[in-house]
Design a protein around this motif. Sequence first.
Motif, PDB file in Angstrom:
ATOM      1  N   TRP A 346       0.848  -1.199   0.000  1.00 45.85           N
ATOM      2  CA  TRP A 346       0.000   0.000   0.000  1.00 45.85           C
ATOM      3  C   TRP A 346       0.879   1.243   0.000  1.00 45.85           C
ATOM      4  O   TRP A 346       1.051   1.907   1.020  1.00 45.85           O
ATOM      5  N   PRO A 347       1.460   1.595  -1.147  1.00 47.52           N
ATOM      6  CA  PRO A 347       2.386   2.739  -1.186  1.00 47.52           C
ATOM      7  C   PRO A 347       1.731   4.071  -0.837  1.00 47.52           C
ATOM      8  O   PRO A 347       2.417   5.011  -0.433  1.00 47.52           O
ATOM      9  N   GLY A 348       0.406   4.136  -0.979  1.00 50.15           N
ATOM     10  CA  GLY A 348      -0.300   5.346  -0.580  1.00 50.15           C
ATOM     11  C   GLY A 348      -0.847   5.276   0.830  1.00 50.15           C
ATOM     12  O   GLY A 348      -1.594   6.157   1.258  1.00 50.15           O
ATOM     13  N   GLY A 349      -0.466   4.249   1.579  1.00 50.59           N
ATOM     14  CA  GLY A 349      -0.973   4.038   2.934  1.00 50.59           C
ATOM     15  C   GLY A 349      -2.180   3.113   2.921  1.00 50.59           C
ATOM     16  O   GLY A 349      -2.988   3.143   1.995  1.00 50.59           O
ATOM     17  N   LYS A 350      -2.296   2.265   3.949  1.00 52.68           N
ATOM     18  CA  LYS A 350      -3.408   1.318   4.025  1.00 52.68           C
ATOM     19  C   LYS A 350      -4.527   1.888   4.879  1.00 52.68           C
ATOM     20  O   LYS A 350      -4.324   2.189   6.060  1.00 52.68           O
ATOM     21  N   LYS A 366      -7.652   8.642   0.495  1.00 53.03           N
ATOM     22  CA  LYS A 366      -7.410   8.952  -0.913  1.00 53.03           C
ATOM     23  C   LYS A 366      -6.445  10.124  -0.982  1.00 53.03           C
ATOM     24  O   LYS A 366      -6.773  11.243  -0.583  1.00 53.03           O
ATOM     25  N   LYS A 367      -5.276   9.870  -1.467  1.00 50.54           N
ATOM     26  CA  LYS A 367      -4.243  10.893  -1.504  1.00 50.54           C
ATOM     27  C   LYS A 367      -4.094  11.476  -2.909  1.00 50.54           C
ATOM     28  O   LYS A 367      -4.337  10.796  -3.905  1.00 50.54           O
ATOM     29  N   SER A 382      10.876   3.126 -13.747  1.00 47.43           N
ATOM     30  CA  SER A 382      11.408   3.119 -12.389  1.00 47.43           C
ATOM     31  C   SER A 382      10.389   2.714 -11.330  1.00 47.43           C
ATOM     32  O   SER A 382      10.768   2.154 -10.303  1.00 47.43           O
ATOM     33  N   MET A 383       9.110   3.006 -11.549  1.00 41.43           N
ATOM     34  CA  MET A 383       8.124   2.699 -10.518  1.00 41.43           C
ATOM     35  C   MET A 383       6.777   2.301 -11.117  1.00 41.43           C
ATOM     36  O   MET A 383       5.725   2.635 -10.584  1.00 41.43           O
ATOM     37  N   GLY A 384       6.832   1.563 -12.222  1.00 38.69           N
ATOM     38  CA  GLY A 384       5.592   1.174 -12.880  1.00 38.69           C
ATOM     39  C   GLY A 384       4.674   0.337 -12.015  1.00 38.69           C
ATOM     40  O   GLY A 384       3.441   0.456 -12.071  1.00 38.69           O
ATOM     41  N   GLY A 385       5.240  -0.536 -11.178  1.00 37.64           N
ATOM     42  CA  GLY A 385       4.416  -1.355 -10.290  1.00 37.64           C
ATOM     43  C   GLY A 385       3.759  -0.527  -9.212  1.00 37.64           C
ATOM     44  O   GLY A 385       2.574  -0.707  -8.895  1.00 37.64           O
ATOM     45  N   VAL A 391      -2.849   3.804  -8.533  1.00 39.73           N
ATOM     46  CA  VAL A 391      -4.068   3.999  -9.322  1.00 39.73           C
ATOM     47  C   VAL A 391      -5.144   3.017  -8.894  1.00 39.73           C
ATOM     48  O   VAL A 391      -6.305   3.396  -8.646  1.00 39.73           O
ATOM     49  N   GLU A 392      -4.795   1.749  -8.783  1.00 38.51           N
ATOM     50  CA  GLU A 392      -5.773   0.712  -8.431  1.00 38.51           C
ATOM     51  C   GLU A 392      -6.362   0.926  -7.046  1.00 38.51           C
ATOM     52  O   GLU A 392      -7.522   0.575  -6.791  1.00 38.51           O
ATOM     53  N   GLN A 393      -5.573   1.514  -6.153  1.00 32.95           N
ATOM     54  CA  GLN A 393      -6.043   1.721  -4.779  1.00 32.95           C
ATOM     55  C   GLN A 393      -6.768   3.047  -4.605  1.00 32.95           C
ATOM     56  O   GLN A 393      -7.054   3.463  -3.480  1.00 32.95           O
ATOM     57  N   GLY A 394      -7.075   3.707  -5.717  1.00 37.38           N
ATOM     58  CA  GLY A 394      -8.010   4.829  -5.699  1.00 37.38           C
ATOM     59  C   GLY A 394      -7.436   6.199  -5.429  1.00 37.38           C
ATOM     60  O   GLY A 394      -8.185   7.147  -5.196  1.00 37.38           O
ATOM     61  N   HIS A 395      -6.136   6.348  -5.487  1.00 35.60           N
ATOM     62  CA  HIS A 395      -5.554   7.665  -5.253  1.00 35.60           C
ATOM     63  C   HIS A 395      -5.634   8.520  -6.519  1.00 35.60           C
ATOM     64  O   HIS A 395      -5.723   8.001  -7.636  1.00 35.60           O
TER      65      HIS A 395
END
Length: 640
Positions: A346-350, A366-367, A382-385, A391-395
């Motif tokens: 969860w790179p945008g936080g869980k 939602k960031k 460099s950070m495609g994953g 995107v998938e986690q709604g940010h």
Amino acid sequence: MVMSNFKEISFQPAGQFEETRFEKNHNVIFESSLEASKVVAKEIAELIIGKASQNEKCVLGLATGSSPIKVYEELVRLHKEEGLSFANVITFNLDEYWPMQPDDIQSYHYFMHEHLFNHVDILPENVHVPDGTIKPEDVYQYCVDYELKIKEAGGLDFQLLGIGRTGHIGFNEPGSHYNSSTRSITLDHITREDAASSFLGLDNVPRRAITMGISTIKKAKRVVLLAWGEGKAKVIQETIEGEITSQVPATYLQEHHNATFIIDKEAASELTRIKTPWLVTSCVWTEELKKKAIFWLSDTVNKPILKLTDKDYNDNGMASLLVEEGSAYELNIKMFNSLQRTITGWPGGKPNADDSTRPERSTPEKKRVIIFSPHPDDDVISMGGTFDRLVEQGHEVHIAYQTSGNIAVSDDDALRFAEVSKMLSPDSDRIENVITSIRNKGANEIDALDVRKLKGEIRKAESLGATRYMGVPDENVHFLNLPFYETGKVKKDKLSKADIDIMCSLIESVKPHQIYAAGDLADPHGTHKVCLDSLFEALEVLKKESYMNDCWVWLYRGAWFEWQPYEIEMAVPMSPDQVVKKRHAIFYHQSQKDKVMFQGNDAREFWVRAEDRNRLTAEKYRNLGMADYAAIEAFKRYHF
């Protein structure tokens, strides 16, 4: 130890100091290349002034390439602002490509006039750069005469050097004899690869050069060698700690009585006292140094962290760490937990999760995110994953391409697009002019403005294809076209207020909770560093704004290097499906596939490099005792 003024340091042999006992060259490590360059320029200026006060000529041996540029900038500043005169200076340059016209933008004659001679009061007759126009049958005698001119001038008072990845100084390639003088030489393939970006492709790089010899350089009364960046770290370690060998010509400087290597932290990173200081001296065990040492120990003894024993620590110079921490058992658990906590899907936080041991905050759920990409493909390479996860986690993800990347589009690709456009608009004079301009373009000639625009549009279209594939709406994709880049040449302008204003404007409009940016300073032609500097300067301008209190900055690496495990603060695992998706996103950048103009010293395509790098990071984590992931993308937080 990082120093600020090397002239204050005793010139005792390095071996007399415990912390430098592996080192055979005097060297000084600086925090930054800018600081180091100013100190070197100051020494040169003092030498010039001292010679002038005695009514003597000052004879300088000068180098080209990226390493001495800031030294020359400071000398120009000293001339213009502090009255430093070059009227008593005679210069001899190390080398020149052959054949090469002096007014060619790739020539060292052009380089020296652009960076130094055109801006100071040096007498034209006192400037000597090897002549790349000499006829083949006259080269030998020309080289003899060049040596005689140096001797007649009184010999070199000061020789400035860079160093190539082959260990060459001047163009003295591996195999050069210690007694060699000025001569013609065939360039090593690696040297030509490193020059390829300046020549817009390897095929355009000359195969031969004229260079001062090792003997000529060693006769200089004072020698200063400059090296910046991680790309020089390995050869610096070999040169300073290795045996004298013709295969690394710079090692001959170990025999010079007054030579100093001036290096930045990155170039020094492979030196034993920097990489593994516990092997040479007692350490102050900071948390970062503990991580670095324990991860190194795990790799050295081929054991996961939790299996390290007291004996492993004692046998590898880390007994003092055990004394401080108590036992291997407790220390292993501490380091294992620290590493494990860097891992997150969860790179945008869980959301709704305890974030006290997670890399990112759980709120807001939602960031707003800006991913800054120096070139129009660095984001997915460099950070495609991580991009996909955000995107998938709604940010709310915004992509900002800082430069057009137009210089990296080949003429063949541009011509193909122009010819298709001509088929669709046969009466367009503008398209016809573009086609004519590409077909008639001379070697190393700068593209016409319309050709540059076409190349930029090609990169833009490819980028939109990739961002659409990743699920980002077009209105969230920003093409900044920072002015510093738009020169049409490999050499870019300096950052200006216009660049910083563009960066500030986007950040102000998005008010991000997260910023991702390229922290890779090792790309072959420096654009990543300038782009990162533009962000840092924008953050400095905006840091007092209230919304910036909620903004975290994460740095990723580019195609050349990865963060080491002890540096990583957020590790984002990728599934096999995500690895494939990332690959497909990279494939949208077709102009950069198959034949890359600026790939540096790595012949692999960017997508292969990216996959290999992400796989290797996952492998390092696995070897340290973590779960077995297909791939991992790594980030380090920047605190501003």
